[in-house]
Design an enzyme around this catalytic site. Structure first.
Site, PDB file in Angstrom:
ATOM      1  N   ASN A  10       0.870  -1.181   0.000  1.00  0.00           N
ATOM      2  CA  ASN A  10       0.000   0.000   0.000  1.00  0.00           C
ATOM      3  C   ASN A  10       0.904   1.227   0.000  1.00  0.00           C
ATOM      4  O   ASN A  10       1.490   1.566   1.020  1.00  0.00           O
ATOM      5  CB  ASN A  10      -0.894  -0.015   1.242  1.00  0.00           C
ATOM      6  CG  ASN A  10      -1.725   1.252   1.363  1.00  0.00           C
ATOM      7  OD1 ASN A  10      -1.752   2.080   0.452  1.00  0.00           O
ATOM      8  ND2 ASN A  10      -2.411   1.412   2.485  1.00  0.00           N
ATOM      9  N   TRP A  11       1.001   1.858  -1.169  1.00  0.00           N
ATOM     10  CA  TRP A  11       1.928   2.993  -1.279  1.00  0.00           C
ATOM     11  C   TRP A  11       1.377   4.248  -0.601  1.00  0.00           C
ATOM     12  O   TRP A  11       2.089   5.226  -0.463  1.00  0.00           O
ATOM     13  CB  TRP A  11       2.198   3.293  -2.756  1.00  0.00           C
ATOM     14  CG  TRP A  11       2.993   2.248  -3.478  1.00  0.00           C
ATOM     15  CD1 TRP A  11       3.380   1.028  -3.007  1.00  0.00           C
ATOM     16  CD2 TRP A  11       3.514   2.352  -4.813  1.00  0.00           C
ATOM     17  NE1 TRP A  11       4.106   0.356  -3.970  1.00  0.00           N
ATOM     18  CE2 TRP A  11       4.198   1.143  -5.083  1.00  0.00           C
ATOM     19  CE3 TRP A  11       3.456   3.324  -5.804  1.00  0.00           C
ATOM     20  CZ2 TRP A  11       4.830   0.908  -6.307  1.00  0.00           C
ATOM     21  CZ3 TRP A  11       4.079   3.089  -7.028  1.00  0.00           C
ATOM     22  CH2 TRP A  11       4.765   1.894  -7.271  1.00  0.00           C
ATOM     23  N   LYS A  12       0.103   4.231  -0.244  1.00  0.00           N
ATOM     24  CA  LYS A  12      -0.540   5.422   0.344  1.00  0.00           C
ATOM     25  C   LYS A  12      -0.321   6.619  -0.592  1.00  0.00           C
ATOM     26  O   LYS A  12      -0.265   6.437  -1.796  1.00  0.00           O
ATOM     27  CB  LYS A  12      -0.032   5.642   1.769  1.00  0.00           C
ATOM     28  CG  LYS A  12      -0.176   4.365   2.615  1.00  0.00           C
ATOM     29  CD  LYS A  12       0.014   4.578   4.076  1.00  0.00           C
ATOM     30  CE  LYS A  12      -0.187   3.248   4.806  1.00  0.00           C
ATOM     31  NZ  LYS A  12      -0.108   3.354   6.252  1.00  0.00           N
ATOM     32  N   HIS A 100      -9.519   1.296   4.951  1.00  0.00           N
ATOM     33  CA  HIS A 100      -8.248   1.506   5.646  1.00  0.00           C
ATOM     34  C   HIS A 100      -8.475   2.450   6.826  1.00  0.00           C
ATOM     35  O   HIS A 100      -9.276   3.381   6.731  1.00  0.00           O
ATOM     36  CB  HIS A 100      -7.207   2.076   4.684  1.00  0.00           C
ATOM     37  CG  HIS A 100      -5.827   2.036   5.248  1.00  0.00           C
ATOM     38  ND1 HIS A 100      -5.375   2.975   6.148  1.00  0.00           N
ATOM     39  CD2 HIS A 100      -4.819   1.143   5.083  1.00  0.00           C
ATOM     40  CE1 HIS A 100      -4.134   2.664   6.504  1.00  0.00           C
ATOM     41  NE2 HIS A 100      -3.774   1.562   5.871  1.00  0.00           N
ATOM     42  N   GLU A 102      -6.837   4.825   7.884  1.00  0.00           N
ATOM     43  CA  GLU A 102      -6.615   6.246   7.564  1.00  0.00           C
ATOM     44  C   GLU A 102      -7.856   6.845   6.907  1.00  0.00           C
ATOM     45  O   GLU A 102      -8.192   8.009   7.143  1.00  0.00           O
ATOM     46  CB  GLU A 102      -5.368   6.385   6.677  1.00  0.00           C
ATOM     47  CG  GLU A 102      -4.098   6.183   7.494  1.00  0.00           C
ATOM     48  CD  GLU A 102      -2.928   5.586   6.730  1.00  0.00           C
ATOM     49  OE1 GLU A 102      -2.941   5.602   5.488  1.00  0.00           O
ATOM     50  OE2 GLU A 102      -1.992   5.088   7.402  1.00  0.00           O
ATOM     51  N   GLU A 172      -5.200  -4.709  10.603  1.00  0.00           N
ATOM     52  CA  GLU A 172      -4.205  -3.661  10.796  1.00  0.00           C
ATOM     53  C   GLU A 172      -4.492  -2.917  12.106  1.00  0.00           C
ATOM     54  O   GLU A 172      -5.310  -1.983  12.122  1.00  0.00           O
ATOM     55  CB  GLU A 172      -4.251  -2.660   9.640  1.00  0.00           C
ATOM     56  CG  GLU A 172      -3.959  -3.269   8.290  1.00  0.00           C
ATOM     57  CD  GLU A 172      -3.394  -2.238   7.315  1.00  0.00           C
ATOM     58  OE1 GLU A 172      -2.333  -2.514   6.760  1.00  0.00           O
ATOM     59  OE2 GLU A 172      -3.996  -1.167   7.145  1.00  0.00           O
ATOM     60  N   GLY A 178       2.678   2.501  10.786  1.00  0.00           N
ATOM     61  CA  GLY A 178       3.642   3.582  10.613  1.00  0.00           C
ATOM     62  C   GLY A 178       4.346   3.986  11.891  1.00  0.00           C
ATOM     63  O   GLY A 178       4.994   5.034  11.948  1.00  0.00           O
ATOM     64  N   SER A 218       3.578  -1.912  10.331  1.00  0.00           N
ATOM     65  CA  SER A 218       5.039  -1.974  10.522  1.00  0.00           C
ATOM     66  C   SER A 218       5.617  -3.351  10.190  1.00  0.00           C
ATOM     67  O   SER A 218       6.577  -3.788  10.823  1.00  0.00           O
ATOM     68  CB  SER A 218       5.424  -1.547  11.942  1.00  0.00           C
ATOM     69  OG  SER A 218       5.012  -0.207  12.180  1.00  0.00           O
ATOM     70  N   GLY A 239       2.896  -0.867   4.271  1.00  0.00           N
ATOM     71  CA  GLY A 239       3.036   0.531   3.883  1.00  0.00           C
ATOM     72  C   GLY A 239       4.499   0.868   3.627  1.00  0.00           C
ATOM     73  O   GLY A 239       5.028   0.642   2.536  1.00  0.00           O
ATOM     74  N   GLY A 240       5.165   1.371   4.637  1.00  0.00           N
ATOM     75  CA  GLY A 240       6.527   1.894   4.499  1.00  0.00           C
ATOM     76  C   GLY A 240       7.490   0.957   3.779  1.00  0.00           C
ATOM     77  O   GLY A 240       8.217   1.388   2.866  1.00  0.00           O
TER      78      GLY A 240
HETATM   79  P1  13P Z   1       3.110   0.547   7.636  1.00  0.00           P
HETATM   80  O1  13P Z   1       3.605  -0.753   7.050  1.00  0.00           O
HETATM   81  O2  13P Z   1       3.852   1.739   7.123  1.00  0.00           O
HETATM   82  O3  13P Z   1       3.014   0.476   9.122  1.00  0.00           O
HETATM   83  O4  13P Z   1       1.611   0.743   7.094  1.00  0.00           O
HETATM   84  C1  13P Z   1       0.715  -0.303   7.226  1.00  0.00           C
HETATM   85  C2  13P Z   1      -0.498   0.019   6.473  1.00  0.00           C
HETATM   86  O5  13P Z   1      -1.272   0.884   6.874  1.00  0.00           O
HETATM   87  C3  13P Z   1      -0.744  -0.694   5.217  1.00  0.00           C
HETATM   88  O6  13P Z   1      -2.027  -0.474   4.749  1.00  0.00           O
END
Ligand code: 13P
Length: 257
Positions: A10-12, A100, A102, A172, A178, A218, A239-240
């Site tokens: 997930n590149w956000k 998600h 977010e 999640e 993050g 994470s 994500g990251g």
């Molecule tokens: P991180 O891997 O950066 O913690 O993000 C997780 C995430 O929200 C994937 O959708």
């Protein structure tokens, strides 16, 4: 039933088109060399990057899929700023993240919205990746399992077992996103097992056994193996660590070992 692992990036809100093409090309080059048929891999870039990323992957004949990060449930009409399932389908999206945390916390997405999106995606032949997860306050209260299972029930309300088969659930925990603070494999497994039990109540044991449940929060090359070793964790939503080809490839490799 053996479930095929799924590693989803997930590149956000990261990567311009130019940056997305470079990262996709790096991922494609690395995976092309020895593509193992043992895992599914999907990258979920921002909307504007979807077509360029898909073009790179098609040109390179890789098996990597593209997914969107959100969708609107109506097919077309006066919904300024929204993107529909047929639009994603035309680009070749095979997956779409919905719900998600977010989007829920920053943009007010409700369980009902998530349910409409899941239904629209299933009807349009795109696999939803349904995100669920508790805040730190909910975890501290000791009501994580009830909270997450209620999110699962709401997301799949009115969906038939046969239609749910290709849907994916991503657990999640919000406090792990993050933050560098990963759920322990045992914490993650406890919730993922409860999610599968909830799916079994909704759709029957056989359907639930076939559905993939991912962990996200994470996830990185250092913790991926212990998380994937859990019986109810079938991959990751990352994500990251999905923003660099090197670390994303390491996560994919952990799926096929
Ligand atoms: P991180 O891997 O950066 O913690 O993000 C997780 C995430 O929200 C994937 O959708």
């Amino acid at each position: 039933m053996a479930r095929k692992p799924l590693m989803a990036g997930n590149w956000k809100m990261n990567n311009t088109i130019a940056e997305a093409v470079v990262l996709t090309q790096e991922i494609a080059n690395r995976l092309k060399r020895a593509w193992p048929d043992k895992a599914d891999v999907v990258i979920c870039p921002p909307f504007v990057d979807l077509k360029p990323a898909r073009t790179v992957l098609e040109f390179d004949k890789t098996e990597v899929a593209v997914g969107a990060q959100d969708v609107y449930w109506e097919a077309s009409g006066a919904y300024t700023g929204e993107i529909s399932v047929p639009m994603l389908k035309e680009i070749g999206c095979e997956y779409c993240i919905v719900g998600h945390s977010e989007r829920r916390t920053l943009f007010g997405e409700t369980n009902e919205d998530v349910n409409r999106k899941v239904a629209a995606l299933i009807a349009g032949g795109i696999a939803p990746i349904v995100c669920v997860g508790e805040s730190l306050a909910v975890r501290d209260e000791g009501t994580t399992l009830e909270y997450v299972c209620a999110q699962v029930r709401a997301a799949f309300a009115g969906i038939e077992a046969a239609d749910a088969a290709h849907a994916v659930v991503a657990y999640e925990p919000i406090w792990a996103i993050g933050t560098g603070r990963t759920a322990t494999p045992e914490q993650a497994e406890e919730v993922c097992a409860a999610i599968r039990a909830e799916l079994a109540r909704l759709f029957g044991d056989e359907a639930a056994e076939g559905m993939r449940i991912l962990y996200g929060g994470s996830m990185n090359p250092g913790n991926v193996e212990a998380l994937l070793a859990q019986p109810d964790i079938d991959g990751g939503l990352v994500g990251g660590a999905s923003l660099k080809a090197e670390s994303f490839i390491q996560l994919v490799e952990a799926c096929v070992r």
